[in-house]
Motif scaffolding. Structure first.
Motif, PDB file in Angstrom:
ATOM      1  N   GLY A 166       0.323  -1.078   0.176  1.00 15.12           N
ATOM      2  CA  GLY A 166       0.027   0.028  -0.497  1.00 15.12           C
ATOM      3  C   GLY A 166       1.060   1.339  -0.379  1.00 15.12           C
ATOM      4  O   GLY A 166       1.818   1.395   0.703  1.00 15.12           O
ATOM      5  N   ARG A 167       0.477   2.333  -0.611  1.00 17.31           N
ATOM      6  CA  ARG A 167       0.833   3.878  -0.605  1.00 17.31           C
ATOM      7  C   ARG A 167      -0.132   4.712  -0.334  1.00 17.31           C
ATOM      8  O   ARG A 167      -1.454   4.159  -0.846  1.00 17.31           O
ATOM      9  CB  ARG A 167       2.431   3.326  -2.268  1.00 17.31           C
ATOM     10  CG  ARG A 167       1.575   3.611  -3.444  1.00 17.31           C
ATOM     11  CD  ARG A 167       2.875   4.088  -4.087  1.00 17.31           C
ATOM     12  NE  ARG A 167       2.900   4.895  -3.823  1.00 17.31           N
ATOM     13  CZ  ARG A 167       3.364   6.107  -4.749  1.00 17.31           C
ATOM     14  NH1 ARG A 167       2.398   6.233  -5.823  1.00 17.31           N
ATOM     15  NH2 ARG A 167       4.001   6.774  -4.891  1.00 17.31           N
ATOM     16  N   LYS A 168       0.356   5.615  -0.538  1.00 17.37           N
ATOM     17  CA  LYS A 168       1.508   6.244   0.563  1.00 17.37           C
ATOM     18  C   LYS A 168       1.178   6.681   1.907  1.00 17.37           C
ATOM     19  O   LYS A 168      -0.102   6.993   2.270  1.00 17.37           O
ATOM     20  CB  LYS A 168       1.496   8.329  -0.382  1.00 17.37           C
ATOM     21  CG  LYS A 168       1.615   7.709  -2.008  1.00 17.37           C
ATOM     22  CD  LYS A 168       1.742   8.759  -2.346  1.00 17.37           C
ATOM     23  CE  LYS A 168       2.639  10.187  -2.168  1.00 17.37           C
ATOM     24  NZ  LYS A 168       3.057  11.588  -2.687  1.00 17.37           N
ATOM     25  N   PHE A 169       2.026   6.158   2.402  1.00 14.00           N
ATOM     26  CA  PHE A 169       2.431   6.392   4.354  1.00 14.00           C
ATOM     27  C   PHE A 169       3.115   7.546   4.103  1.00 14.00           C
ATOM     28  O   PHE A 169       4.099   7.724   3.904  1.00 14.00           O
ATOM     29  CB  PHE A 169       2.148   5.239   4.750  1.00 14.00           C
ATOM     30  CG  PHE A 169       0.808   4.265   4.583  1.00 14.00           C
ATOM     31  CD1 PHE A 169       0.198   4.109   5.281  1.00 14.00           C
ATOM     32  CD2 PHE A 169       0.237   3.358   3.209  1.00 14.00           C
ATOM     33  CE1 PHE A 169      -1.063   2.904   5.362  1.00 14.00           C
ATOM     34  CE2 PHE A 169      -0.421   2.325   3.101  1.00 14.00           C
ATOM     35  CZ  PHE A 169      -1.367   2.776   4.818  1.00 14.00           C
ATOM     36  N   HIS A 170       2.200   8.271   5.142  1.00 14.81           N
ATOM     37  CA  HIS A 170       3.493   9.499   5.065  1.00 14.81           C
ATOM     38  C   HIS A 170       4.860   8.454   6.614  1.00 14.81           C
ATOM     39  O   HIS A 170       4.168   7.986   6.946  1.00 14.81           O
ATOM     40  CB  HIS A 170       2.913  11.017   6.221  1.00 14.81           C
ATOM     41  CG  HIS A 170       3.708  11.547   6.720  1.00 14.81           C
ATOM     42  ND1 HIS A 170       4.553  11.877   7.453  1.00 14.81           N
ATOM     43  CD2 HIS A 170       3.556  12.173   5.955  1.00 14.81           C
ATOM     44  CE1 HIS A 170       4.849  12.814   7.790  1.00 14.81           C
ATOM     45  NE2 HIS A 170       4.430  13.782   6.715  1.00 14.81           N
ATOM     46  N   ALA A 171       6.117  10.171   6.824  1.00 18.94           N
ATOM     47  CA  ALA A 171       6.973   8.391   7.327  1.00 18.94           C
ATOM     48  C   ALA A 171       6.423   8.231   8.740  1.00 18.94           C
ATOM     49  O   ALA A 171       7.149   7.956   9.460  1.00 18.94           O
ATOM     50  CB  ALA A 171       7.851   9.223   7.187  1.00 18.94           C
TER      51      ALA A 171
END
Length: 395
Positions: free
Chosen positions: A373-378
């Protein structure tokens, strides 16, 4: 006398049949004329098809309007391939015919496309731990030298170059990653990931899902709108017809044979390199990473791809870039929902956007679609690590 009698009998019989024969003469003539007209039309149609549309002299014997109507009705005449096209197709066909061999030592190549440090290395370390010998890692860092926190990522950078979103440099980076990963003959599956990608499943689930699938997971669909076939450039003709122009997400998972033909391609790649960019034709804004691989595989091996990607992306905000998940968004419920999706949606750029749904089929069986999955924040790293044992254990 018997002979004469016989002749007379025959004559008498013939004479008696004359009225009937006169009665049927008109239908016979009609049948002859109908046959002649049908034959003429058939010959005309065959001739028009054999001589392509740019040779319309025969057609104009009747009328220019009739000619246009006929050429519109006729199926497109087959185009003769150039020497380069024939050579490319023969080589690609030969490469695809080689059998795929999966052994105990077969590995999955995780190829990361990133500007610098990978923010989720700790999570990937947790995902990969205990599966040594089943995977390899490659990193294309286009801006900064990455700082590593996982032993699996240490010294795994390849020679990298600048990457500009939407330009051919994105494709160049993908091909560079594939080339390096192909150097290891044990790599049988190749997954392209970004710095904002995270695993949604356990390693065992992911490995079996990809390694034993009969297709590669390359996203591909027909978008007749301005952001689909509307981006096709006339300069790409004749090798890339408009009707074969496709669209899809760049994040793929492909088997070794497909990785080889992607790296080997020069003919179709050159068309995108030279013409798929803004400003080539009027106001078209061709984005290479959204069109090259979908079009390439649709033309050369349409049955060999799933037409969807195993990497989930949320486009519900309808912006140029997908939604980014923040710490408050990351819950067990969210991850459970992502891993339970078993159909992909398509939205065209035509009008208000036509939405279609396609079930995700794995070797003929309906299965959940997504492994990543994306987009995940850092900033979601710690939450994902805490939830990892639970959400990756879900079947």
């Amino acid at each position: 006398m018997k002979a004469v009698k016989g002749w007379l009998l025959g004559r008498t019989s013939y004479t008696q049949s004359l009225p009937g024969a006169r009665h049927h003469r008109t239908p016979t003539k009609k049948r002859v004329w109908i046959t002649a007209v049908v034959s003429l039309i058939t010959m005309f149609v065959i001739g028009a098809y054999m001589f392509p549309h740019h040779r319309n002299s025969a057609c104009y014997m009747f009328s220019s309007n009739g000619c246009k109507a006929l050429t519109d009705w006729l199926p497109p005449s087959p185009r003769e391939f150039s020497d380069d096209e024939i050579a490319a197709r023969v080589v690609i066909s030969e490469m695809l015919s080689s059998p795929r061999v999966i052994e105990k030592t077969s590995k999955i190549a995780f190829m990361f496309l990133t500007p610098g440090t990978l923010p989720f290395e700790k999570l990937w370390d947790l995902f990969l731990e205990g599966h040594e010998g089943k995977f390899s890692v490659y990193i294309h860092a286009s801006k900064d030298t990455p700082v590593h926190t996982s032993r699996y990522f240490l010294n795994r950078e390849i020679r990298s170059d600048e990457v500009i979103w939407g330009r051919i440099s994105m494709i160049d980076a993908e091909r560079r990653l594939l080339t390096n990963a192909l150097r290891d003959p044990e790599n049988q599956q190749f997954v392209l990931l970004s710095d904002s990608c995270v695993p949604l499943r356990s390693f065992e689930y992911m490995y079996n899902y990809m390694m034993y699938s009969n297709v590669s997971y390359v996203d591909c669909f027909d978008d007749p709108g301005p952001h689909g076939t509307g981006r096709h450039m006339d300069h790409m003709l004749p090798e890339i017809p408009k009707e074969d122009f496709r669209k899809g997400a760049q994040w793929f998972s492909m088997k070794r044979q497909h990785a080889v033909i992607t790296v080997a391609d020069s003919l179709y790649y050159s068309k995108f390199r030279d013409y798929c960019r803004p400003g080539v034709e009027s106001n078209k804004n061709c984005i290479a990473d959204e069109h090259y691989l979908p079009t390439f595989f649709h033309m050369l091996d349409p049955g060999g791809i799933a037409n969807w990607t195993v990497t989930y992306v949320d486009w519900s905000e309808k912006k140029w870039h997908p939604r980014t998940y923040l710490p408050n968004d990351v819950t067990h419920e969210l991850l459970k929902n992502l891993t339970s999706i078993d159909a992909v949606s398509r939205v065209t750029s035509e009008g208000t956007g036509e939405v279609t749904w396609t079930p995700c089929m794995w070797n003929g069986i309906k299965r959940p679609c997504y492994l990543f999955g994306r987009k995940f924040h850092a900033a979601t790293l710690n939450k994902l690590i805490d939830l990892f044992p639970n959400y990756t254990s879900m079947a």
